[in-house]
Design an enzyme around this catalytic site. Structure first.
Site, mmCIF file in Angstrom:
data_model
loop_
_atom_site.group_PDB
_atom_site.id
_atom_site.type_symbol
_atom_site.label_atom_id
_atom_site.label_comp_id
_atom_site.label_asym_id
_atom_site.label_seq_id
_atom_site.Cartn_x
_atom_site.Cartn_y
_atom_site.Cartn_z
ATOM 1 N N SER A 14 0.839 -1.213 0.000
ATOM 2 C CA SER A 14 0.000 0.000 0.000
ATOM 3 C C SER A 14 0.869 1.256 0.000
ATOM 4 O O SER A 14 0.507 2.260 -0.618
ATOM 5 C CB SER A 14 -0.990 0.005 1.169
ATOM 6 O OG SER A 14 -0.331 0.089 2.398
ATOM 7 N N HIS A 105 10.236 2.663 8.919
ATOM 8 C CA HIS A 105 9.948 1.707 9.986
ATOM 9 C C HIS A 105 8.707 2.202 10.733
ATOM 10 O O HIS A 105 8.624 3.386 11.058
ATOM 11 C CB HIS A 105 11.149 1.603 10.945
ATOM 12 C CG HIS A 105 10.942 0.540 11.967
ATOM 13 N ND1 HIS A 105 11.073 -0.806 11.687
ATOM 14 C CD2 HIS A 105 10.563 0.622 13.262
ATOM 15 C CE1 HIS A 105 10.801 -1.505 12.773
ATOM 16 N NE2 HIS A 105 10.496 -0.667 13.742
ATOM 17 N N ASP A 146 17.394 -1.582 10.640
ATOM 18 C CA ASP A 146 16.775 -0.423 11.310
ATOM 19 C C ASP A 146 17.762 0.435 12.084
ATOM 20 O O ASP A 146 17.413 1.017 13.110
ATOM 21 C CB ASP A 146 15.670 -0.890 12.274
ATOM 22 C CG ASP A 146 14.579 -1.639 11.549
ATOM 23 O OD1 ASP A 146 14.357 -1.364 10.354
ATOM 24 O OD2 ASP A 146 13.956 -2.506 12.177
HETATM 25 C C1 GRF Z 1 4.586 -0.548 6.599
HETATM 26 O O1 GRF Z 1 3.997 -0.420 7.845
HETATM 27 C C2 GRF Z 1 6.023 -0.151 6.640
HETATM 28 O O2 GRF Z 1 6.300 0.831 7.574
HETATM 29 C C3 GRF Z 1 6.706 -1.413 7.044
HETATM 30 O O3 GRF Z 1 5.985 -2.438 6.414
HETATM 31 C C4 GRF Z 1 4.641 -2.005 6.192
HETATM 32 C C5 GRF Z 1 4.335 -2.227 4.739
HETATM 33 O O4 GRF Z 1 2.973 -2.038 4.457
HETATM 34 N N1 GRF Z 1 8.114 -1.355 6.803
HETATM 35 P P1 GRF Z 1 2.491 -2.008 2.968
HETATM 36 O O5 GRF Z 1 2.999 -3.270 2.285
HETATM 37 O O6 GRF Z 1 3.064 -0.776 2.338
HETATM 38 O O7 GRF Z 1 0.995 -1.967 2.987
#
Ligand code: GRF
Length: 198
Positions: A14, A105, A146
């Site tokens: 997303s 993150h 991280d």
């Molecule tokens: C997000 O919360 C991002 O911060 C983390 O993984 C998640 C990915 O979500 N690193 P999406 O695949 O972009 O919906």
């Protein structure tokens, strides 16, 4: 010539979609490629619908520097954005793209980071620790999980009644609102534009 981003994502994507949409009207920046290590990741379907080229590079192939760098070169990639990418970034990639790989993150690093701290694991840990706030951290990628230099953090409140899903929702809102702008700011620093437009 526009600067070209590759987004690396392992899951739903997303954020990847939100970043593609943000830059779709830009004169100077475009998302030129989406790479996933998982052939069944929903991000690949999003790439298809958005008409952004996509590649699957499985975990075993990520250690092959010649192969991966050749693919990035073929798409003339200038900048790499991680958006829910779960593999460790190999040293050769960090050396090939100095200061040009960033990650998001879903918590306020240095807390709630490191190996195993991804997705809902992070939000569950935040709720279990009765934190009063959480948020996002955008950072440069280095050899450790991280642990690269922090570029920016944005915070949200965590209420005592919040479930981990409530926290996830609040954090996602911050991601959608801020990540594309932060990417743009970092790229403008790397490649200052004479006319200042993006
Ligand atoms: C997000 O919360 C991002 O911060 C983390 O993984 C998640 C990915 O979500 N690193 P999406 O695949 O972009 O919906």
């Amino acid at each position: 010539m526009k600067k070209r981003i590759a987004i690396l994502a392992s899951g739903s994507g997303s954020n990847a979609e939100n970043i593609v949409r943000y830059f779709s009207g830009s004169e100077n920046i475009e998302v030129a490629l989406i790479i996933s290590n998982k052939s069944n990741a929903y991000v690949l379907e999003r790439a298809r619908l958005l008409k952004v080229p996509a590649l699957v590079i499985p975990k075993e192939e990520f250690s092959d520097s010649d192969l991966v760098l050749a693919k990035l070169r073929a798409y003339q990639i200038d900048f790499i954005v991680l958006a829910g990418f779960l593999l460790h970034i190999p040293d050769y990639l960090i050396q090939a793209y100095p200061g040009a790989i960033i990650n998001i993150h879903p918590a306020l690093l240095p807390r709630f980071g490191g190996k195993g701290m991804y997705g809902d694991h992070v939000h569950k840990a935040v709720v279990a620790a009765r934190e009063k706030e959480s948020g996002i951290t955008v950072h440069y990628v280095n050899e450790l999980y991280d642990a690269g230099t922090i570029i920016r953090q944005e915070k949200c409140r965590v209420d005592p009644s919040d479930t981990y899903m409530d926290v996830a929702h609040k954090v996602h809102e911050l991601e959608y609102r801020f990540y594309p702008r932060i990417i743009e700011d970092v790229m403008k620093q790397l490649w200052p534009l004479e006319n200042g437009k993006s």
